[in-house]
Write a protein that holds these residues in place. Structure first.
Motif, PDB file in Angstrom:
ATOM      1  N   ASN A 199     -40.496  50.424  51.401  1.00 34.13           N
ATOM      2  CA  ASN A 199     -39.739  50.916  50.282  1.00 34.13           C
ATOM      3  C   ASN A 199     -39.794  50.970  48.781  1.00 34.13           C
ATOM      4  O   ASN A 199     -39.400  51.837  48.243  1.00 34.13           O
ATOM      5  N   ILE A 200     -40.747  50.027  48.402  1.00 37.35           N
ATOM      6  CA  ILE A 200     -41.033  50.107  46.932  1.00 37.35           C
ATOM      7  C   ILE A 200     -42.291  50.876  46.636  1.00 37.35           C
ATOM      8  O   ILE A 200     -42.593  51.482  45.399  1.00 37.35           O
ATOM      9  N   ALA A 201     -43.114  51.294  47.644  1.00 40.44           N
ATOM     10  CA  ALA A 201     -44.416  51.910  47.486  1.00 40.44           C
ATOM     11  C   ALA A 201     -44.199  53.326  46.808  1.00 40.44           C
ATOM     12  O   ALA A 201     -45.029  53.638  45.644  1.00 40.44           O
ATOM     13  N   PRO A 202     -43.014  54.062  47.057  1.00 41.30           N
ATOM     14  CA  PRO A 202     -42.845  55.385  46.334  1.00 41.30           C
ATOM     15  C   PRO A 202     -42.799  55.340  44.937  1.00 41.30           C
ATOM     16  O   PRO A 202     -42.719  56.059  44.242  1.00 41.30           O
ATOM     17  N   ILE A 203     -42.287  54.016  44.321  1.00 41.96           N
ATOM     18  CA  ILE A 203     -41.862  53.858  43.001  1.00 41.96           C
ATOM     19  C   ILE A 203     -43.199  53.807  42.225  1.00 41.96           C
ATOM     20  O   ILE A 203     -43.508  54.293  41.088  1.00 41.96           O
ATOM     21  N   TYR A 204     -44.397  53.232  42.922  1.00 48.72           N
ATOM     22  CA  TYR A 204     -45.611  53.132  42.311  1.00 48.72           C
ATOM     23  C   TYR A 204     -46.329  54.583  42.328  1.00 48.72           C
ATOM     24  O   TYR A 204     -47.045  54.827  41.517  1.00 48.72           O
ATOM     25  N   LEU A 205     -46.009  55.211  43.414  1.00 46.26           N
ATOM     26  CA  LEU A 205     -46.652  56.419  43.973  1.00 46.26           C
ATOM     27  C   LEU A 205     -46.078  57.737  43.279  1.00 46.26           C
ATOM     28  O   LEU A 205     -46.680  58.778  43.161  1.00 46.26           O
ATOM     29  N   ILE A 259     -37.417  40.436  47.386  1.00 51.40           N
ATOM     30  CA  ILE A 259     -37.000  39.540  48.250  1.00 51.40           C
ATOM     31  C   ILE A 259     -36.065  38.095  47.719  1.00 51.40           C
ATOM     32  O   ILE A 259     -35.100  37.800  47.938  1.00 51.40           O
ATOM     33  N   ARG A 260     -36.941  37.676  46.574  1.00 51.71           N
ATOM     34  CA  ARG A 260     -36.406  36.705  46.179  1.00 51.71           C
ATOM     35  C   ARG A 260     -34.929  36.830  45.263  1.00 51.71           C
ATOM     36  O   ARG A 260     -33.982  36.497  45.368  1.00 51.71           O
ATOM     37  N   ASN A 261     -34.930  38.225  44.734  1.00 49.06           N
ATOM     38  CA  ASN A 261     -33.762  38.491  43.710  1.00 49.06           C
ATOM     39  C   ASN A 261     -32.349  39.050  44.591  1.00 49.06           C
ATOM     40  O   ASN A 261     -31.612  39.308  43.889  1.00 49.06           O
ATOM     41  N   CYS A 262     -32.566  39.336  45.882  1.00 47.14           N
ATOM     42  CA  CYS A 262     -31.696  39.919  46.644  1.00 47.14           C
ATOM     43  C   CYS A 262     -30.686  39.055  47.099  1.00 47.14           C
ATOM     44  O   CYS A 262     -31.113  37.953  47.430  1.00 47.14           O
ATOM     45  N   GLY A 263     -29.405  39.390  46.856  1.00 45.77           N
ATOM     46  CA  GLY A 263     -28.289  38.208  46.991  1.00 45.77           C
ATOM     47  C   GLY A 263     -27.847  38.225  48.384  1.00 45.77           C
ATOM     48  O   GLY A 263     -27.145  37.474  48.678  1.00 45.77           O
ATOM     49  N   CYS A 264     -28.597  38.805  49.412  1.00 43.86           N
ATOM     50  CA  CYS A 264     -28.280  38.597  50.878  1.00 43.86           C
ATOM     51  C   CYS A 264     -28.837  37.392  51.424  1.00 43.86           C
ATOM     52  O   CYS A 264     -29.727  36.762  50.372  1.00 43.86           O
ATOM     53  N   GLU A 265     -28.261  36.688  52.621  1.00 47.05           N
ATOM     54  CA  GLU A 265     -28.581  35.558  53.151  1.00 47.05           C
ATOM     55  C   GLU A 265     -29.859  35.612  54.040  1.00 47.05           C
ATOM     56  O   GLU A 265     -30.710  34.973  53.806  1.00 47.05           O
ATOM     57  N   ASN A 266     -29.793  36.331  54.768  1.00 50.57           N
ATOM     58  CA  ASN A 266     -31.007  36.524  55.961  1.00 50.57           C
ATOM     59  C   ASN A 266     -31.492  37.940  56.118  1.00 50.57           C
ATOM     60  O   ASN A 266     -32.333  38.154  56.844  1.00 50.57           O
ATOM     61  N   GLY A 267     -31.143  38.959  55.052  1.00 49.98           N
ATOM     62  CA  GLY A 267     -31.936  39.937  55.189  1.00 49.98           C
ATOM     63  C   GLY A 267     -30.854  41.423  55.214  1.00 49.98           C
ATOM     64  O   GLY A 267     -29.686  41.070  55.433  1.00 49.98           O
ATOM     65  N   CYS A 268     -31.169  42.399  54.383  1.00 55.77           N
ATOM     66  CA  CYS A 268     -30.279  43.671  54.121  1.00 55.77           C
ATOM     67  C   CYS A 268     -31.264  44.836  54.148  1.00 55.77           C
ATOM     68  O   CYS A 268     -32.379  44.569  53.649  1.00 55.77           O
ATOM     69  N   PRO A 269     -30.624  45.984  54.219  1.00 54.66           N
ATOM     70  CA  PRO A 269     -31.443  47.134  53.729  1.00 54.66           C
ATOM     71  C   PRO A 269     -32.216  47.208  52.468  1.00 54.66           C
ATOM     72  O   PRO A 269     -33.074  48.152  52.114  1.00 54.66           O
ATOM     73  N   SER A 270     -31.642  46.537  51.452  1.00 54.56           N
ATOM     74  CA  SER A 270     -32.259  46.493  49.964  1.00 54.56           C
ATOM     75  C   SER A 270     -33.488  45.705  49.961  1.00 54.56           C
ATOM     76  O   SER A 270     -34.042  45.763  48.933  1.00 54.56           O
ATOM     77  N   CYS A 271     -33.816  44.855  51.184  1.00 52.32           N
ATOM     78  CA  CYS A 271     -34.870  43.942  50.972  1.00 52.32           C
ATOM     79  C   CYS A 271     -35.946  44.237  52.286  1.00 52.32           C
ATOM     80  O   CYS A 271     -36.439  45.074  52.381  1.00 52.32           O
TER      81      CYS A 271
END
Length: 296
Positions: A199-205, A259-271
């Protein structure tokens, strides 16, 4: 170079006048090059709503996911349903529709290392850059409702496997790290970490998210250890994975922060991805793996 020019002259592709060469073929070379894909075996998408007109092209490797029968294809803000896919002729016939869902295909991917161009090892990891063979099989598709993202239906996809030679960056986690985890934590952690990096690779690329794909292996046949592959989603590769290899540490640090800054508890599409796909312990396991690798 002179031999090549003489050959082209014999084939009546170019013409020589004094010390210069001029193109003389009926077609221009750029006509055979697609701006969308490095592959020359593209599928044409034909709108048959009112007559017949070509509205787009899809490369061969992406065709099973994007233009399988019953797929919803979007062009210029309009929805089209693929009514027939003529695989041998590389043509997809679509008709304009108005529905409240889009389709998403499930893909079973297997990856095999062909050659290693670069390699670097630390105490807890090994990073690689090289050539791989990606084998993909589209198994089924889901109908996902707009806005709510509910699964409102599904169906099978009956198409052959596709193979693609491309370039890849991959990360191998050494036993010094994996020994601290349970087997189920390794699997869910790798899945979550693979999702984050993809998910984050396209930001760098500075590329489209569809230009890179990720797959993980709990025990890779090549490394014999847990491994995450991020590969160029284009035949032959276009240099994206080599850039990931170069900014490897920065990618891991950014993944940790996401991952650290995501507000979800156990995982979500944002992380790391939805909990029902990656598991309850995926977020924690992925974060621990990164911290172990980085030495945090």
């Amino acid at each position: 170079m002179k031999e090549i020019l003489e050959f082209l002259e014999q084939e009546r592709v170019i013409h020589r006048s004094k010390d210069k060469w001029y193109w003389m073929s009926e077609s221009f070379p750029a006509e055979g090059i697609s701006l969308r894909s490095a592959s020359s075996e593209n599928f044409a998408i034909i709108d048959i709503t009112d007559g017949a007109r070509v509205i787009g092209e899809v490369d061969r490797f992406s065709a099973p996911m994007m233009i399988h029968e019953k797929a919803i294809y979007i062009h210029e803000g309009e929805q089209y349903q693929i009514e027939k896919l003529d695989y041998p002729e590389r043509k997809a016939y679509a008709r304009k529709v108005k529905v409240n869902y889009y389709t998403d295909a499930n893909l079973a991917v297997n990856i095999r290392v062909l050659d290693v161009f670069k390699e670097e090892k630390t105490v807890k990891e090994i990073k690689y850059y090289g050539e791989v063979m990606v084998t993909a099989l589209a198994t089924m598709y889901k109908k996902i409702k707009f806005h709510t993202h509910e699964n409102i239906g599904s169906g099978p996809i009956n198409l052959p496997e596709e193979e693609m030679h491309t370039a890849s960056y991959w990360l191998c986690i050494l036993p010094e790290v994996t020994a601290k985890f349970q087997p189920d934590e390794i699997q869910s952690g790798l899945m979550g970490l693979c999702n984050v990096i993809t998910n984050i690779a396209p930001i760098y690329l500075m590329c489209d998210p569809r230009d890179v794909r990720g797959v993980f292996q709990v025990k890779s046949p090549f490394t014999d250890m847990p491994t995450i592959f991020i590969y160029d989603n284009h035949p032959g590769g276009v240099g994206l994975s080599e850039r990931l290899y170069e900014c490897h540490t920065e990618i891991l640090k950014t993944s940790r922060d996401v991952i650290r800054n995501c507000g979800c508890e156990n995982g979500c599409p944002s992380c790391v991805g939805p909990v029902n796909e990656v598991g309850l312990n995926s977020k924690g396991a992925a974060l621990r793996i990164i911290e172990e690798v980085l030495g945090a």
